[in-house]
Design a protein around this motif. Structure first.
Motif, PDB file in Angstrom:
ATOM      1  N   GLU A  85      -8.301   2.321  -8.878  1.00 53.10           N
ATOM      2  CA  GLU A  85      -7.111   1.706  -8.284  1.00 53.10           C
ATOM      3  C   GLU A  85      -6.117   2.797  -7.887  1.00 53.10           C
ATOM      4  O   GLU A  85      -5.088   3.005  -8.539  1.00 53.10           O
ATOM      5  CB  GLU A  85      -6.476   0.720  -9.266  1.00 53.10           C
ATOM      6  CG  GLU A  85      -7.390  -0.448  -9.622  1.00 53.10           C
ATOM      7  CD  GLU A  85      -6.749  -1.426 -10.588  1.00 53.10           C
ATOM      8  OE1 GLU A  85      -5.524  -1.330 -10.830  1.00 53.10           O
ATOM      9  OE2 GLU A  85      -7.474  -2.278 -11.118  1.00 53.10           O
ATOM     10  N   GLU A  87      -4.143   2.805  -5.473  1.00 58.23           N
ATOM     11  CA  GLU A  87      -2.846   2.256  -5.058  1.00 58.23           C
ATOM     12  C   GLU A  87      -1.894   2.104  -6.231  1.00 58.23           C
ATOM     13  O   GLU A  87      -0.674   2.045  -6.046  1.00 58.23           O
ATOM     14  CB  GLU A  87      -3.039   0.896  -4.361  1.00 58.23           C
ATOM     15  CG  GLU A  87      -3.487  -0.256  -5.255  1.00 58.23           C
ATOM     16  CD  GLU A  87      -4.991  -0.278  -5.516  1.00 58.23           C
ATOM     17  OE1 GLU A  87      -5.460  -1.231  -6.181  1.00 58.23           O
ATOM     18  OE2 GLU A  87      -5.693   0.656  -5.063  1.00 58.23           O
ATOM     19  N   ASP A 117      -5.551  11.369  -6.472  1.00 56.98           N
ATOM     20  CA  ASP A 117      -5.360   9.967  -6.101  1.00 56.98           C
ATOM     21  C   ASP A 117      -5.662   9.763  -4.620  1.00 56.98           C
ATOM     22  O   ASP A 117      -6.356   8.817  -4.235  1.00 56.98           O
ATOM     23  CB  ASP A 117      -3.922   9.518  -6.386  1.00 56.98           C
ATOM     24  CG  ASP A 117      -3.547   9.612  -7.850  1.00 56.98           C
ATOM     25  OD1 ASP A 117      -4.449   9.621  -8.701  1.00 56.98           O
ATOM     26  OD2 ASP A 117      -2.339   9.680  -8.143  1.00 56.98           O
ATOM     27  N   TYR A 118      -5.125  10.652  -3.783  1.00 56.98           N
ATOM     28  CA  TYR A 118      -5.344  10.557  -2.339  1.00 56.98           C
ATOM     29  C   TYR A 118      -6.827  10.711  -2.001  1.00 56.98           C
ATOM     30  O   TYR A 118      -7.351  10.011  -1.126  1.00 56.98           O
ATOM     31  CB  TYR A 118      -4.526  11.616  -1.599  1.00 56.98           C
ATOM     32  CG  TYR A 118      -3.045  11.310  -1.516  1.00 56.98           C
ATOM     33  CD1 TYR A 118      -2.591  10.034  -1.182  1.00 56.98           C
ATOM     34  CD2 TYR A 118      -2.090  12.300  -1.762  1.00 56.98           C
ATOM     35  CE1 TYR A 118      -1.236   9.747  -1.102  1.00 56.98           C
ATOM     36  CE2 TYR A 118      -0.734  12.020  -1.672  1.00 56.98           C
ATOM     37  CZ  TYR A 118      -0.312  10.748  -1.348  1.00 56.98           C
ATOM     38  OH  TYR A 118       1.038  10.472  -1.262  1.00 56.98           O
ATOM     39  N   ALA A 121      -8.585   7.605  -2.743  1.00 58.73           N
ATOM     40  CA  ALA A 121      -8.245   6.573  -1.771  1.00 58.73           C
ATOM     41  C   ALA A 121      -8.822   6.861  -0.389  1.00 58.73           C
ATOM     42  O   ALA A 121      -8.691   6.043   0.519  1.00 58.73           O
ATOM     43  CB  ALA A 121      -6.721   6.434  -1.673  1.00 58.73           C
TER      44      ALA A 121
END
Length: 237
Positions: A85, A87, A117-118, A121
């Motif tokens: 997750e 986001e 995180d990026y 994603a």
């Protein structure tokens, strides 16, 4: 449970360590432990019982009560990312990276976590930007590894060659075969555009890095044949 979450279990012991250092009595330890929100211990319980969803909910409540809990922000962001997750992880780590009161090493950690995180994603440009910000720090080796992964995904072979060379220098582990393959990728791109003379130097570099590179010799033979140099093509093949 990932090792990085064990600090959550050890955190209450810090009070005990402080007591030993300062020689304060056990009553103060109990008092300080009681200062921790109940949601914190609920979260620990959920982690121990391998219930990360409920642990996240409990830790979010702790963060709401005390937004200054920097380490808990880090752990919560990692929990989100571990569940896929991004986001949820991105705003956690972004908030940390933008805090003016953060120590330099904590800010670097926040930027490094945000870069991951990026990447998770699929936002490769942003991931590249943030990994680049922590090059030359204690995150250097890991950042280089992630950047190499990004450049391979984006087929930016020249950048991949540069990063692989830096990784080799950093770790002492050979990346010669990888670099040779990246050089072959550049050469193959030139061949596709019928730029045979431009492909030659890259194949020479590939063979310099790995003289037994089969792909480089095959491509070199194709280049020589296309240029009408049949004897050179036969020699390469």
């Amino acid at each position: 449970m990932e090792l990085e979450y064990w600090w959550l279990l050890a955190f209450p012991l810090f009070f005990g360590m402080g007591w030993l250092a300062a020689r304060i009595d056990i009553k103060q330890i109990v008092s300080e432990s009681r200062a921790l929100p109940g949601s914190y211990f609920k979260g620990l319980n959920f982690l121990l019982n391998e219930q990360p969803d409920k642990a996240i909910e409990a830790f979010i409540e702790v963060v709401k009560v005390d937004p200054q809990t920097i380490e808990l922000h880090f752990a919560l962001g990692s929990l989100f990312r571990g569940r896929g997750e991004a986001e949820g992880a991105i705003p956690m780590h972004q908030n940390l990276a933008e805090r003016p009161d953060l120590a330099p090493e904590q800010r670097r950690q926040a930027v490094f976590e945000l870069a991951q995180d990026y990447l998770k994603a699929g936002l490769l440009d942003r991931a590249e930007e943030h990994f680049s910000q922590v090059l030359g720090t204690d995150h250097d080796e890991q950042a280089l590894g992630f950047l190499l992964e990004i450049y391979e995904q984006e087929k930016e072979w020249e950048k991949a060659i540069s990063i692989a060379g830096r990784l080799e220098a950093h770790t002492g582990q050979s990346r010669q075969k990888e670099i040779a393959n990246f050089e072959c990728e550049v050469a193959a791109r030139e061949i596709m555009q019928s730029r045979f003379d431009a492909a030659r130097p890259h194949l020479a570099q590939a063979l310099a890095h790995h003289r037994l590179c089969v792909r480089a010799n095959m491509l070199l033979g194709d280049v020589e044949q296309a240029l009408g140099c049949d004897e050179a093509a036969i020699e390469a093949w």
